[in-house]
Design a protein around this motif. Structure first.
Motif, PDB file in Angstrom:
ATOM      1  N   ILE A   1       0.835  -1.199   0.000  1.00 43.74           N
ATOM      2  CA  ILE A   1       0.000   0.000   0.000  1.00 43.74           C
ATOM      3  C   ILE A   1       0.878   1.261   0.000  1.00 43.74           C
ATOM      4  N   ASP A   2       0.778   2.116   1.013  1.00 40.47           N
ATOM      5  CA  ASP A   2       1.521   3.379   1.002  1.00 40.47           C
ATOM      6  C   ASP A   2       2.896   3.280   1.648  1.00 40.47           C
ATOM      7  N   ASP A   3       3.330   2.089   2.019  1.00 38.48           N
ATOM      8  CA  ASP A   3       4.666   1.930   2.611  1.00 38.48           C
ATOM      9  C   ASP A   3       5.759   2.602   1.778  1.00 38.48           C
ATOM     10  N   PRO A   4       5.742   2.463   0.441  1.00 36.96           N
ATOM     11  CA  PRO A   4       6.829   3.076  -0.351  1.00 36.96           C
ATOM     12  C   PRO A   4       6.965   4.579  -0.161  1.00 36.96           C
TER      13      PRO A   4
ATOM     14  N   ALA B   1      11.686   8.520   4.515  1.00 36.74           N
ATOM     15  CA  ALA B   1      12.730   8.174   5.487  1.00 36.74           C
ATOM     16  C   ALA B   1      14.110   8.210   4.850  1.00 36.74           C
ATOM     17  N   GLN B   2      14.210   7.771   3.602  1.00 34.01           N
ATOM     18  CA  GLN B   2      15.489   7.865   2.892  1.00 34.01           C
ATOM     19  C   GLN B   2      15.907   9.318   2.723  1.00 34.01           C
ATOM     20  N   HIS B   3      14.917  10.159   2.438  1.00 34.23           N
ATOM     21  CA  HIS B   3      15.227  11.566   2.179  1.00 34.23           C
ATOM     22  C   HIS B   3      15.670  12.295   3.446  1.00 34.23           C
ATOM     23  N   VAL B   4      15.067  11.975   4.598  1.00 38.26           N
ATOM     24  CA  VAL B   4      15.420  12.731   5.807  1.00 38.26           C
ATOM     25  C   VAL B   4      16.856  12.468   6.242  1.00 38.26           C
ATOM     26  N   LEU B   5      17.446  11.377   5.776  1.00 33.36           N
ATOM     27  CA  LEU B   5      18.862  11.163   6.077  1.00 33.36           C
ATOM     28  C   LEU B   5      19.735  12.172   5.340  1.00 33.36           C
ATOM     29  N   GLU B   6      19.213  12.714   4.249  1.00 30.96           N
ATOM     30  CA  GLU B   6      19.935  13.741   3.494  1.00 30.96           C
ATOM     31  C   GLU B   6      19.515  15.146   3.899  1.00 30.96           C
TER      32      GLU B   6
ATOM     33  N   VAL C   1      13.342   5.568   9.897  1.00 31.27           N
ATOM     34  CA  VAL C   1      14.787   5.721   9.707  1.00 31.27           C
ATOM     35  C   VAL C   1      15.545   4.451  10.101  1.00 31.27           C
ATOM     36  N   PRO C   2      15.213   3.781  11.218  1.00 35.94           N
ATOM     37  CA  PRO C   2      15.913   2.520  11.520  1.00 35.94           C
ATOM     38  C   PRO C   2      15.784   1.487  10.399  1.00 35.94           C
ATOM     39  N   THR C   3      14.634   1.443   9.746  1.00 38.62           N
ATOM     40  CA  THR C   3      14.437   0.504   8.637  1.00 38.62           C
ATOM     41  C   THR C   3      15.374   0.834   7.480  1.00 38.62           C
ATOM     42  N   VAL C   4      15.465   2.106   7.143  1.00 36.95           N
ATOM     43  CA  VAL C   4      16.346   2.523   6.046  1.00 36.95           C
ATOM     44  C   VAL C   4      17.799   2.235   6.405  1.00 36.95           C
TER      45      VAL C   4
ATOM     46  N   ASN D   1      16.622  -1.192   4.388  1.00 34.37           N
ATOM     47  CA  ASN D   1      15.219  -1.337   4.005  1.00 34.37           C
ATOM     48  C   ASN D   1      14.685  -2.743   4.293  1.00 34.37           C
ATOM     49  N   ALA D   2      15.119  -3.315   5.386  1.00 46.10           N
ATOM     50  CA  ALA D   2      14.682  -4.659   5.759  1.00 46.10           C
ATOM     51  C   ALA D   2      13.238  -4.620   6.258  1.00 46.10           C
ATOM     52  N   GLU D   3      12.401  -5.482   5.665  1.00 46.82           N
ATOM     53  CA  GLU D   3      10.994  -5.499   6.055  1.00 46.82           C
ATOM     54  C   GLU D   3      10.823  -5.816   7.539  1.00 46.82           C
ATOM     55  N   TRP D   4      11.617  -6.741   8.044  1.00 44.65           N
ATOM     56  CA  TRP D   4      11.418  -7.176   9.431  1.00 44.65           C
ATOM     57  C   TRP D   4      11.693  -6.057  10.425  1.00 44.65           C
ATOM     58  N   VAL D   5      12.599  -5.142  10.071  1.00 45.63           N
ATOM     59  CA  VAL D   5      12.874  -4.016  10.974  1.00 45.63           C
ATOM     60  C   VAL D   5      11.661  -3.097  11.044  1.00 45.63           C
ATOM     61  N   ALA D   6      11.036  -2.828   9.901  1.00 40.02           N
ATOM     62  CA  ALA D   6       9.842  -1.976   9.888  1.00 40.02           C
ATOM     63  C   ALA D   6       8.719  -2.604  10.702  1.00 40.02           C
ATOM     64  N   HIS D   7       8.512  -3.903  10.533  1.00 33.72           N
ATOM     65  CA  HIS D   7       7.416  -4.562  11.246  1.00 33.72           C
ATOM     66  C   HIS D   7       7.714  -4.677  12.738  1.00 33.72           C
TER      67      HIS D   7
END
Length: 543
Positions: A47-50, A56-61, A96-99, A103-109
């Motif tokens: 769904i909207d996860d992407p 989250a990728q962008h905020v690291l920059e 951010v931890p997932t990124v 981008n590991a799915e298990w970290v997000a979940h």
């Protein structure tokens, strides 16, 4: 036991260590929800996860401008994500931890599971502060943690569980401030409620029940005395009203400077209001064990005139919306009963908790109103249920909570399996239909969103647009039909060279069968068993 003041407001119990008591009450719900969610730890993004992962990728920059980058999403054109987001500048930091973990799915979940556990602890703590005993607080946490809407969203990487966590933490600290008048309680209440609003903007409407909680009571003399005592008691509410707009302004995309109100107007109209209002009320019947339970416990006390009015109204609306009108009318009847009963008995806590159920309703002007928008309100509903249980018959007190929790867990399991299968189908399509063509040297585009967007882009394809840098003759486009948008409708110069179906009979998104867990535009049901085609993908060759 429960203790009520003469003004009708619940008083906190005398618990020597409230935090320890809340943890003891919450751990069954925390353990049960984790037990159900852990088998789905490797569910692909969907769904909207992407969108949130890209943020989250962008905020690291650029951590000071979380929404300042380009994306192809809703309208199949390249635009700034700040034109799509609703002021949710706190959303990406949660992932951010997932990124950082690749981008590991298990970290997000796992992050969602932890956020849910904190939210359930805060639910139990708030229940104790409102005067429930330990059994009541335990039941409230279990009802909140087992709700299909909650469990389903906890199975994604979306920000609705964090929004629920921030909201309930903020409301609990607000009551601590009301009872203790310590400024660190005030500050934390403002911080948590501000984070909630900066995650899901509609949660700023929780300031209305927060205001009610801070009153001395809801009778006219009590309201007057609240203001005569000074305005310092309302400091957390005032702070949120200052902090949230300031934060959105400071973190705005410097290229667009689009404000949340303008964005809401861009994606809103009067056309879907009736459908969305029905969806809002229907969610409380279908996605949460609330409406049915309340009716079973309170049917003797509900006004028969209101019941007749609800039935007549439903019969009129049913000519267009069918059975959903009666489901929605049942919830509307329950909500009316909660608020009128609270006013009649001068019950400040019930009035405030009843108002906590409503913040998602103004989103009826948005393009859709999925059940995820009511998730921050579900702890309040669970506490309301736990509060009225002592007045029920002994048999109902014994079997109703267990039955509601068991039914919720069964539906939650079906929803989680449906979400997993939908996500797997979209990842598999990217792996089998996109990646081999990219490796073969073809210029591959994709159109479709949800998890397919994330995995197709990771495989080397680029999103197809119908304006700007568009596919050229000889290019390949892989099309996801379940969420096809403007490109598919507008592009005609193509030849279909392949069609693939990744089917599973249990579905959370199926427009033909009426399943729309993530969007009521697909249907009102959280899950269906269907054998019709779903998750269909086509291969186009551009001519």
């Amino acid at each position: 036991m429960y203790r009520m003041s003469s003004a009708g407001s619940w008083q906190p119990p005398r618990v020597s260590n409230l935090t320890h008591a809340a943890l003891a009450c919450a751990w069954p719900a925390m353990a049960l929800s984790a037990l159900l969610l852990l088998p789905f730890l490797h569910t692909p993004f969907t769904i909207d996860d992407p969108l949130y992962l890209a943020e989250a990728q962008h905020v690291l920059e650029d951590p000071f401008h979380p929404l300042a980058f380009d994306v192809v999403w809703s309208f199949d054109v390249e635009t700034r994500i700040s034109n799509l987001a609703h002021g949710g500048i706190a959303e990406p930091f949660f992932l951010v931890p997932t990124v950082l973990a690749g981008n590991a799915e298990w970290v997000a979940h796992l992050t969602e599971i932890v956020a849910l556990a904190i939210a359930l602890f805060a639910t139990a703590l708030l229940a104790l502060r409102l005067g429930l005993d330990r059994r009541g607080a335990t039941i409230a946490a279990l009802l909140a943690g087992s709700a299909p809407a909650v469990m389903g969203m906890a199975g994604t990487a979306m920000p609705d569980i964090p929004a629920m966590m921030y909201t309930i933490l903020g409301m609990e600290r607000l009551l601590a401030w009301r009872d203790g008048r310590k400024w660190h309680q005030c500050a934390l209440a403002a911080v948590w409620l501000s984070l909630a609003a900066l995650t899901r903007i509609q949660t700023i409407l929780f300031l209305a029940p927060a205001f009610v909680f801070l009153l001395d009571g809801i009778s006219a003399p009590e309201i007057r005395s609240s203001f005569r005592a000074g305005f310092a008691r309302f400091a957390p509410v005032a702070a949120v009203l200052l902090v949230v707009p300031a934060a959105i302004w400071l973190a705005a995309d410097p290229l667009t400077l689009t404000d949340a109100i303008t964005i809401q107007q861009t994606h809103s109209s009067l056309r879907p209001i009736l459908s969305n209002v029905l969806a809002f009320f229907a969610h409380w019947f279908l996605m949460v064990p609330f409406t049915i339970s309340w009716l079973l416990l309170r049917w003797r006390g509900i006004s028969w005139r209101l019941a007749v009015l609800a039935i007549v109204g439903a019969a009129i609306v049913a000519s267009r919306f069918g059975w959903a009108a009666f489901v929605a009318a049942a919830t509307a009847l329950v909500f009316t009963d909660i608020l009128l009963d609270a006013i009649r008995r001068r019950d400040r806590a019930q009035l405030a908790l009843g108002l906590c159920l409503l913040p998602a309703l103004p989103l009826a002007i948005y393009v859709h109103l999925p059940c995820k928008y009511i998730v921050p309100s579900i702890p309040a509903a669970a506490i309301l249920m736990a509060r009225i249980l002592p007045a029920a018959r002994p048999a109902a007190r014994r079997w109703l909570p267990a039955a509601a929790i068991a039914a919720s867990l069964a539906v939650s399991l079906l929803v989680l399996i449906g979400i997993r299968d939908l996500a797997r189908a979209q990842r598999r399509a990217a792996q089998e239909l996109v990646a081999p063509r990219v490796l073969a040297g073809e210029r591959v585009w994709f159109t479709g969103h949800w998890g397919f967007h994330w995995y197709a882009e990771a495989a080397g394809a680029q999103p197809a647009v119908w304006l700007g840098d568009v596919p050229q003759p000889g290019d390949t486009v892989v099309v996801s039909k379940i969420d096809a948008y403007l490109f598919v409708k507008k592009w005609t110069n193509k030849r279909i060279i392949g069609r693939f179906t990744y089917d599973n009979p249990g579905r959370v998104m199926d427009q033909n069968a009426g399943a729309g867990f993530f969007s009521n535009s697909y249907g009102y049901l959280p899950w269906v068993w269907s054998k019709g085609d779903a998750n269909v993908f086509e291969i186009w060759k551009i001519e």
